[in-house]
Design a protein around this motif. Sequence first.
Motif, PDB file in Angstrom:
ATOM      1  N   ALA A 159       1.163  -1.061  -0.030  1.00  0.00           N
ATOM      2  CA  ALA A 159      -0.277   0.316   0.021  1.00  0.00           C
ATOM      3  C   ALA A 159       1.133   1.299   0.319  1.00  0.00           C
ATOM      4  CB  ALA A 159      -1.152  -0.160   1.436  1.00  0.00           C
ATOM      5  N   TRP A 160       2.498   1.425   0.915  1.00  0.00           N
ATOM      6  CA  TRP A 160       3.172   2.416   0.586  1.00  0.00           C
ATOM      7  C   TRP A 160       3.713   2.472  -0.572  1.00  0.00           C
ATOM      8  CZ3 TRP A 160       4.986   5.151   4.905  1.00  0.00           C
ATOM      9  CH2 TRP A 160       6.205   6.068   3.926  1.00  0.00           C
ATOM     10  N   LEU A 161       3.904   1.773  -1.605  1.00  0.00           N
ATOM     11  CA  LEU A 161       4.472   1.713  -2.519  1.00  0.00           C
ATOM     12  C   LEU A 161       3.342   2.670  -4.013  1.00  0.00           C
ATOM     13  CD1 LEU A 161       6.226  -0.766  -4.749  1.00  0.00           C
ATOM     14  CD2 LEU A 161       4.445   0.017  -5.640  1.00  0.00           C
ATOM     15  N   ARG A 162       2.487   2.130  -3.660  1.00  0.00           N
ATOM     16  CA  ARG A 162       0.744   1.893  -4.358  1.00  0.00           C
ATOM     17  C   ARG A 162       0.860   3.456  -4.219  1.00  0.00           C
ATOM     18  NH1 ARG A 162      -1.499  -1.471  -7.528  1.00  0.00           N
ATOM     19  NH2 ARG A 162      -0.162  -3.715  -7.700  1.00  0.00           N
ATOM     20  N   ALA A 163       0.696   3.886  -2.985  1.00  0.00           N
ATOM     21  CA  ALA A 163      -0.095   5.236  -2.248  1.00  0.00           C
ATOM     22  C   ALA A 163       1.154   6.029  -3.144  1.00  0.00           C
ATOM     23  CB  ALA A 163       0.231   5.649  -0.695  1.00  0.00           C
ATOM     24  N   GLY A 164       2.001   5.815  -3.752  1.00  0.00           N
ATOM     25  CA  GLY A 164       3.460   6.922  -3.524  1.00  0.00           C
ATOM     26  C   GLY A 164       4.620   7.702  -2.930  1.00  0.00           C
ATOM     27  N   ASN A 165       4.451   6.427  -1.633  1.00  0.00           N
ATOM     28  CA  ASN A 165       4.931   6.848  -0.118  1.00  0.00           C
ATOM     29  C   ASN A 165       6.440   6.440  -0.835  1.00  0.00           C
ATOM     30  OD1 ASN A 165       2.400   8.352   0.884  1.00  0.00           O
ATOM     31  ND2 ASN A 165       2.780   6.298   1.804  1.00  0.00           N
ATOM     32  N   TRP A 166       6.700   5.654  -1.628  1.00  0.00           N
ATOM     33  CA  TRP A 166       8.331   5.314  -1.745  1.00  0.00           C
ATOM     34  C   TRP A 166       9.440   6.154  -2.356  1.00  0.00           C
ATOM     35  CZ3 TRP A 166      10.203   0.654  -5.157  1.00  0.00           C
ATOM     36  CH2 TRP A 166      11.428   0.328  -4.744  1.00  0.00           C
ATOM     37  N   ALA A 167       8.421   7.209  -3.817  1.00  0.00           N
ATOM     38  CA  ALA A 167       9.061   7.809  -4.171  1.00  0.00           C
ATOM     39  C   ALA A 167       9.018   9.031  -2.825  1.00  0.00           C
ATOM     40  CB  ALA A 167       9.005   8.409  -5.471  1.00  0.00           C
ATOM     41  N   ALA A 168       7.935   9.330  -2.430  1.00  0.00           N
ATOM     42  CA  ALA A 168       7.677  10.691  -2.391  1.00  0.00           C
ATOM     43  C   ALA A 168       9.052  10.639  -0.070  1.00  0.00           C
ATOM     44  CB  ALA A 168       6.242  10.675  -1.552  1.00  0.00           C
ATOM     45  N   LYS A 169       8.428   9.638   0.346  1.00  0.00           N
ATOM     46  CA  LYS A 169       8.657   9.738   1.733  1.00  0.00           C
ATOM     47  C   LYS A 169       9.838   8.901   1.684  1.00  0.00           C
ATOM     48  CE  LYS A 169       3.644  10.683   3.131  1.00  0.00           C
ATOM     49  NZ  LYS A 169       2.798  10.219   4.267  1.00  0.00           N
ATOM     50  N   GLY A 170      10.145   8.132   1.084  1.00  0.00           N
ATOM     51  CA  GLY A 170      11.455   7.056   1.409  1.00  0.00           C
ATOM     52  C   GLY A 170      10.619   5.928   1.176  1.00  0.00           C
ATOM     53  N   ASN A 171      11.685   4.370   2.162  1.00  0.00           N
ATOM     54  CA  ASN A 171      11.541   3.759   1.907  1.00  0.00           C
ATOM     55  C   ASN A 171      10.162   3.157   3.036  1.00  0.00           C
ATOM     56  OD1 ASN A 171      13.874   2.568   0.638  1.00  0.00           O
ATOM     57  ND2 ASN A 171      15.217   2.975   2.570  1.00  0.00           N
ATOM     58  N   PHE A 172      10.106   2.014   2.841  1.00  0.00           N
ATOM     59  CA  PHE A 172       8.190   1.892   4.510  1.00  0.00           C
ATOM     60  C   PHE A 172       9.360   1.238   5.423  1.00  0.00           C
ATOM     61  CE2 PHE A 172       6.099  -1.738   5.519  1.00  0.00           C
ATOM     62  CZ  PHE A 172       4.656  -0.448   6.600  1.00  0.00           C
ATOM     63  N   ARG A 173       8.383   0.830   6.896  1.00  0.00           N
ATOM     64  CA  ARG A 173       9.198   0.820   7.916  1.00  0.00           C
ATOM     65  C   ARG A 173      10.001  -0.206   7.932  1.00  0.00           C
ATOM     66  NH1 ARG A 173       5.198   0.524  13.143  1.00  0.00           N
ATOM     67  NH2 ARG A 173       4.178  -1.023  12.377  1.00  0.00           N
ATOM     68  N   LEU A 174      11.005  -0.154   8.698  1.00  0.00           N
ATOM     69  CA  LEU A 174      11.222  -1.562   8.943  1.00  0.00           C
ATOM     70  C   LEU A 174      10.445  -2.074  10.004  1.00  0.00           C
ATOM     71  CD1 LEU A 174      14.774  -1.037  10.766  1.00  0.00           C
ATOM     72  CD2 LEU A 174      14.007  -1.235   7.794  1.00  0.00           C
ATOM     73  N   SER A 175      10.505  -3.404   9.755  1.00  0.00           N
ATOM     74  CA  SER A 175       9.053  -4.611  10.295  1.00  0.00           C
ATOM     75  C   SER A 175       9.521  -4.752  11.574  1.00  0.00           C
ATOM     76  CB  SER A 175       9.242  -5.771   9.735  1.00  0.00           C
ATOM     77  OG  SER A 175       9.738  -6.685   9.897  1.00  0.00           O
ATOM     78  N   PRO A 176       8.298  -4.599  12.578  1.00  0.00           N
ATOM     79  CA  PRO A 176       9.164  -4.677  13.862  1.00  0.00           C
ATOM     80  C   PRO A 176       8.912  -6.376  14.511  1.00  0.00           C
ATOM     81  CG  PRO A 176       7.544  -2.924  13.935  1.00  0.00           C
ATOM     82  CD  PRO A 176       6.899  -3.333  12.662  1.00  0.00           C
ATOM     83  N   LEU A 177       8.001  -7.149  13.766  1.00  0.00           N
ATOM     84  CA  LEU A 177       8.555  -8.338  14.260  1.00  0.00           C
ATOM     85  C   LEU A 177       9.193  -9.347  12.320  1.00  0.00           C
ATOM     86  CD1 LEU A 177       5.039  -9.022  14.913  1.00  0.00           C
ATOM     87  CD2 LEU A 177       6.980  -8.131  16.169  1.00  0.00           C
ATOM     88  N   SER A 178      10.157  -9.945  13.011  1.00  0.00           N
ATOM     89  CA  SER A 178      10.063 -10.912  11.807  1.00  0.00           C
ATOM     90  C   SER A 178      10.097 -12.940  12.330  1.00  0.00           C
ATOM     91  CB  SER A 178      12.614 -10.781  12.130  1.00  0.00           C
ATOM     92  OG  SER A 178      12.532 -12.036  11.602  1.00  0.00           O
ATOM     93  N   LEU A 179       9.728 -13.460  11.445  1.00  0.00           N
ATOM     94  CA  LEU A 179      10.050 -15.162  11.328  1.00  0.00           C
ATOM     95  C   LEU A 179      10.870 -15.340  11.834  1.00  0.00           C
ATOM     96  CD1 LEU A 179       7.332 -16.119  10.307  1.00  0.00           C
ATOM     97  CD2 LEU A 179       8.920 -16.955   8.054  1.00  0.00           C
ATOM     98  N   ARG A 180      12.047 -14.760  11.555  1.00  0.00           N
ATOM     99  CA  ARG A 180      13.502 -16.038  12.432  1.00  0.00           C
ATOM    100  C   ARG A 180      13.083 -15.467  13.417  1.00  0.00           C
ATOM    101  NH1 ARG A 180      14.730 -18.157   9.440  1.00  0.00           N
ATOM    102  NH2 ARG A 180      12.585 -17.802   8.273  1.00  0.00           N
ATOM    103  N   GLY A 181      14.076 -17.124  13.844  1.00  0.00           N
ATOM    104  CA  GLY A 181      14.135 -17.536  15.532  1.00  0.00           C
ATOM    105  C   GLY A 181      12.684 -17.439  16.191  1.00  0.00           C
ATOM    106  N   ARG A 182      11.125 -17.518  15.467  1.00  0.00           N
ATOM    107  CA  ARG A 182      10.192 -18.272  15.769  1.00  0.00           C
ATOM    108  C   ARG A 182       9.806 -19.636  16.273  1.00  0.00           C
ATOM    109  NH1 ARG A 182       6.255 -14.180  16.309  1.00  0.00           N
ATOM    110  NH2 ARG A 182       7.188 -12.098  16.562  1.00  0.00           N
ATOM    111  N   LYS A 183       9.316 -18.970  17.530  1.00  0.00           N
ATOM    112  CA  LYS A 183       8.607 -20.788  18.035  1.00  0.00           C
ATOM    113  C   LYS A 183       6.848 -20.720  17.611  1.00  0.00           C
ATOM    114  CE  LYS A 183      11.484 -20.256  22.047  1.00  0.00           C
ATOM    115  NZ  LYS A 183      11.288 -19.949  23.093  1.00  0.00           N
ATOM    116  N   VAL A 184       7.114 -21.615  17.183  1.00  0.00           N
ATOM    117  CA  VAL A 184       5.571 -22.255  16.059  1.00  0.00           C
ATOM    118  C   VAL A 184       4.839 -22.979  16.450  1.00  0.00           C
ATOM    119  CG1 VAL A 184       4.028 -21.709  14.293  1.00  0.00           C
ATOM    120  CG2 VAL A 184       6.612 -21.024  13.780  1.00  0.00           C
ATOM    121  N   GLY A 185       3.737 -22.858  16.911  1.00  0.00           N
ATOM    122  CA  GLY A 185       2.211 -23.692  18.023  1.00  0.00           C
ATOM    123  C   GLY A 185       1.474 -23.609  16.859  1.00  0.00           C
TER     124      GLY A 185
END
Length: 327
Positions: free
Chosen positions: A127-153
Amino acid sequence: DLRSVTVLIPGRLHEQSVRRIGETFRLVAIDTIDAALLTDEMKATVRGIAASPAIAGGLVGPDFMRALPKLEIVANFGVGYDGVDARHAGANGIMVTNTPDVLTEEVADTALGLLIATVRELPKAEAWLRAGNWAAKGNFRLSPLSLRGRKVGIFGMGRIGMAIARRLEAFGLSVAYHNRRPVDGLAYAYHATLKGLAEAVDTLISVVPGTPQTAKAVNAEILKALGSDGVFVNIGRGSTVDESALAAALADGTIAAAGLDVFADEPNVPPALLDAPNTVLLPHIGSASVHTRRAMADLVVDNLIAWFSDGKAITPVPETAGIGHNR
Ligand code: NDP
């Protein structure tokens, strides 16, 4: 002669099931699953039902089955058959079939897509890209969450749960599960309670059937046990979740994010879930590709053909597995 067997389609059903049933059997139809719509002629002749209760409207319940005294089989479109009262059917000698296996890999694919979309915020990034924010405002934020190291139930280590677990292993993640009983010979850590599983993991994927026993099983206590880094994914049934507790847990940071493909009152999605910022919400598309829906449509019809020509169903549900042909 199968042309003399009357099969009822109540409400909407996949077009390939409808076409093949019309070519093979004597097809009759009504608009929704409602006994009041049945004609006397239907009551006197219908021996089979093919239905997709989720989109047909209504339930194939005791009243509907009782209104059709010649009924022998209900062929359910979907592996989840919470739209058919299979216990009542089984107690009355009526076969119920579902569509297992042919959708397993598709649903597992969707579950992983939903998990990654939720954890890495892919819909928001697009949605950030399609709204033109990439060019106008820069990179999308770093995702606070990651799949790395997750324990899945996995809540519901059945056919689809296993297919999800295999994918998670390939992603390098640890897997544990809760069923009512451990699966023989399965190496993943088993937890005898859902709470114990939720305490041991930070990512919970629900893929249990919608039954009275699983109703609102994922409640405030389970979400608290999952914890503030917690991610909840539901690819099973919406009835399994206390949706207001989930919305509250997302709003106040009890858990971090949720990805939901199923809801308690589809197609109605609670505003509190729509309003929560940290959710990815899908309109029940787990098995919804042209390829897989065709395979499900064929299995519905193949069960009817097997039943009325050989007296055996291909994929009976456990509640009716012992039922033989009664004529
Ligand atoms: P299975 O029957 O193979 O697996 C279900 C698992 O759930 C079993 O391992 C069972 O283990 C466990 N289970 C059942 N009841 C309970 C309970 N009360 N407590 C704990 N565990 C329980 O089914 P599938 O994997 O083929 O499908 C699972 C469900 O996924 C379907 O019923 C359907 O509702 C849903 N689904 C959703 C789709 C979508 O589009 N989002 C598409 C396809 C399916 P045990 O018996 O030992 O408890």
